[in-house]
Design an enzyme around this catalytic site. Structure first.
Site, short mmCIF file in Angstrom:
data_model
loop_
_atom_site.label_atom_id
_atom_site.label_comp_id
_atom_site.label_asym_id
_atom_site.label_seq_id
_atom_site.Cartn_x
_atom_site.Cartn_y
_atom_site.Cartn_z
N GLY A 11 81.92 97.12 -19.88
CA GLY A 11 81.58 97.27 -18.54
C GLY A 11 82.67 96.87 -17.57
O GLY A 11 83.83 96.97 -17.83
N VAL A 40 87.67 100.30 -20.03
CA VAL A 40 87.10 99.16 -19.35
C VAL A 40 86.69 99.57 -17.84
O VAL A 40 87.43 100.26 -17.52
CB VAL A 40 88.07 98.09 -19.48
CG1 VAL A 40 87.45 96.95 -18.80
CG2 VAL A 40 88.46 97.60 -20.77
N CYS A 41 85.66 99.08 -17.64
CA CYS A 41 85.34 99.25 -16.43
C CYS A 41 85.21 100.91 -15.98
O CYS A 41 84.76 101.54 -16.59
CB CYS A 41 86.05 98.53 -15.37
SG CYS A 41 85.38 98.06 -13.74
N THR A 42 85.57 101.22 -14.62
CA THR A 42 85.52 102.56 -14.39
C THR A 42 86.83 103.37 -14.92
O THR A 42 86.71 104.57 -14.53
CB THR A 42 85.64 102.61 -12.70
OG1 THR A 42 87.00 101.94 -12.27
CG2 THR A 42 84.58 102.15 -12.05
N THR A 53 80.21 101.23 -17.88
CA THR A 53 81.04 101.19 -17.12
C THR A 53 80.67 99.92 -16.02
O THR A 53 79.68 99.42 -16.25
CB THR A 53 81.31 102.58 -15.98
OG1 THR A 53 82.62 102.23 -15.27
CG2 THR A 53 80.37 102.80 -15.11
#
Length: 233
Positions: free
Chosen positions: A154, A104-106, A124
């Protein structure tokens, strides 16, 4: 509740993690049925998050050698994780045998640094999206991206969408819908400012100022990390 085969989930937890990247999907995945869910770090000492409170790891790296699902959340702490060979080695090891390699995310940049996104489509947080290419991943601007057994979400809140999509692929759409109802996931945000193409100029400028203060030179740092790991950036 239907009879489900057992499944194990391992979340990497690390200092300065964005807690919602982890706790959002953990809430969903904890309802997979017949599931074991662990938060994994070097020790079982409390790990500080970016929200001012700590999370308590349930297992150490040495205690988790395999998981059916590995999930790496994001946050500013990912810069340190990408330069931490002990953490990267654990991600590589568990990711190599996991049925699902996710983020998830970075957190996807950590998967990239571990060599687990070479040739895979991934996403990301919008502010770091182009950095996926440093690790030979294929950036795709979608909220959730599936490529074979790699499933990436993202920024931050997309972790819930990501987790529901993963549940649907593992337990079926009916069970995913059941979880969505059980957590009353029916978002109606009060503002339409959740992506850079919708946010006004002042809001965007304020966000980039935050990034410059919290992680100055972040893009060049990530590029340097990738180069040091042998990627052609």
């Amino acid at each position: 509740m239907p009879e489900f085969a057992p499944i194990s989930v391992a979340f990497l937890v690390f200092p300065n993690v964005t807690q919602l990247d982890l706790t959002g999907p953990a809430q969903v995945l904890s309802r997979l049925g017949n599931v074991t869910l662990d938060l994994v770090w070097k020790t079982r000492d409390p790990v500080p998050t970016d929200s001012g409170f700590s999370l308590l790891p349930t297992k150490t790296f040495e205690e988790v050698e395999h998981a059916d699902i590995i999930c790496v959340p994001g946050g500013f702490g990912t810069l340190d994780v990408m330069q931490d060979e002990v953490a990267l080695d654990w991600v590589r090891k568990v990711g190599a045998s996991a049925d699902w390699v996710t983020s998830v995310c970075t957190g996807s940049l950590v998967l990239g640094a571990a060599g687990l996104l070479k040739g895979y489509e991934a996403t990301t947080h919008w502010a770091s999206h182009d950095q996926l290419a440093f690790f030979d991943a294929i950036p795709v601007k979608q909220r959730v991206v599936l490529d074979r057994n790699r499933l990436t979400g993202g920024g931050v809140t997309s972790g819930i969408d990501f987790a529901l999509a993963l549940v649907a692929r593992i337990r079926g759409e009916a069970h995913a819908k059941f979880i969505q109802l059980s957590i009353e996931y029916d978002p109606h945000p009060p503002f339409d400012s959740g992506t850079p193409d919708k946010a006004d100029d002042d809001t965007l400028e304020r966000y980039w100022a935050l990034i410059d203060k919290a992680a100055p030179g972040r893009v060049q740092t990530v590029k340097s990390i990738a180069k040091g790991l042998g990627f052609q950036t």
